[in-house]
Design an enzyme around this catalytic site. Sequence first.
Site, PDB file in Angstrom:
ATOM      1  CG  PHE A  16      47.149  26.205  63.474  1.00 56.82           C
ATOM      2  CD1 PHE A  16      48.388  26.035  64.086  1.00 56.82           C
ATOM      3  CD2 PHE A  16      46.061  26.566  64.260  1.00 56.82           C
ATOM      4  CE1 PHE A  16      48.527  26.221  65.458  1.00 56.82           C
ATOM      5  CE2 PHE A  16      46.189  26.759  65.634  1.00 56.82           C
ATOM      6  CZ  PHE A  16      47.436  26.590  66.230  1.00 56.82           C
TER       7      PHE A  16
ATOM      8  N   GLY B 216      46.668  30.225  52.303  1.00 51.42           N
ATOM      9  CA  GLY B 216      45.747  29.482  53.163  1.00 51.42           C
ATOM     10  C   GLY B 216      45.701  30.024  54.577  1.00 51.42           C
ATOM     11  CB  CYS B 217      44.045  28.526  57.511  1.00 56.23           C
ATOM     12  SG  CYS B 217      42.458  28.255  56.715  1.00 56.23           S
ATOM     13  CG  PHE B 218      50.207  29.160  56.903  1.00 55.97           C
ATOM     14  CD1 PHE B 218      51.092  30.156  56.500  1.00 55.97           C
ATOM     15  CD2 PHE B 218      49.957  28.102  56.036  1.00 55.97           C
ATOM     16  CE1 PHE B 218      51.705  30.103  55.250  1.00 55.97           C
ATOM     17  CE2 PHE B 218      50.563  28.032  54.790  1.00 55.97           C
ATOM     18  CZ  PHE B 218      51.441  29.047  54.391  1.00 55.97           C
TER      19      PHE B 218
END
Length: 397
Positions: free
Chosen positions: A377, A167-169
């Site tokens: 994040f 994901g985004c982190f």
Amino acid sequence: MANHNAEIEEIRKRQRAQGPANILAIGTATPSNCVYQADYPDYYFRITNSEHMSDLKLKFKRMCEKSMIRKRYMHITEEYLKENPNVCAYEAPSLDARQDLVVVEVPRLGKEAAAKAIKEWGHPKSKITHLIFCTTSGVDMPGADYQLTKLLGLRPSVKRFMMYQQGCFAGGTVLRLAKDLAENNTGARVLVVCSEITAVTFRGPSDSHLDSLVGQALFGDGAAAVIVGSDPDLSVERPLFQLISAAQTILPDSDGAIDGHLREVGLTFHLLKDVPGLISKNIEKSLKEAFGPIGISDWNSLFWIAHPGGPAILDQVELKLGLKEEKMRATRQVLSDYGNMSSACVLFILDEMRKKSIEEGKATTGDGLDWGVLFGFGPGLTVETVVLHSVPATITH
């Protein structure tokens, strides 16, 4: 025995680099299909046969207007969606159609970004010793790391790491891993590739799942690549940023704030809590832990690379820390030009920052400043914190 200990110590010394890891080159790529945010609500509701949901369309329009995104790039075209109508439904079995696309296109887009990074780096690709490949989509065997190795013609002995569905982190995660590899293996040159294609998360609107609609308003496709190594050969290599430290943490009371689940209907996206509030409430703790040892406590003295999960996250972090508006300039520029490309975003922002710093005649690659922070994040809520040090900006970068 004592003799063996001395030998082992000597071997360990020889295995390690002398200095910190450096980012030595950056390359980026996007699909050719560009969608403008102002036109997207009409297109999205038409292509998903949802034009009768006029109230929901109005809500989506507002989401797009507030997103601070001007345009995004998407591999999936109208033609593809017409051929695969199940992808347009909110919940219809469509995983095969999605997989068939991303398994091919994720490594291909990654190759485009990697080729640019290798060209800038200046050494032959045979000198790449390690490969880290990261994507939120398309689990397959052998993985996208293998496919990229073949597409680029890397050595078969390259040491590969494959990261799926973080994901985004994960733009922070890959730098943390690359730093450890570069500093603990003398002469290592680590090719890092983040390639993200939203075909796994695209779906039609649902009245009862507005969180999914948020994702449809934000996510875009893109790939970014960096080459990381210690002890640069300055006759060829031009360091851009030094990686000084890297940390990861799970935020308290954030269980289930962002979830993704791989189902027959594709990768479903769930936003369950006040994500901007959770991040802004906890971010200073991460900054203090990272910069306390260096004696830095003025967050405006840093250059900033923050994953642009959405404008509300950036707004609340700015507010909480009292950041000057220009601190998030590169971050907001990337959000505006590309949308949220998950793990690839922070690498795009690094590229934007070094280019702007040189264009504007700044003294360093970090907007004229020495120290910087990179934040990832994402699901967990997980936060990656990377401490960066800039280098003098020269036109040769």
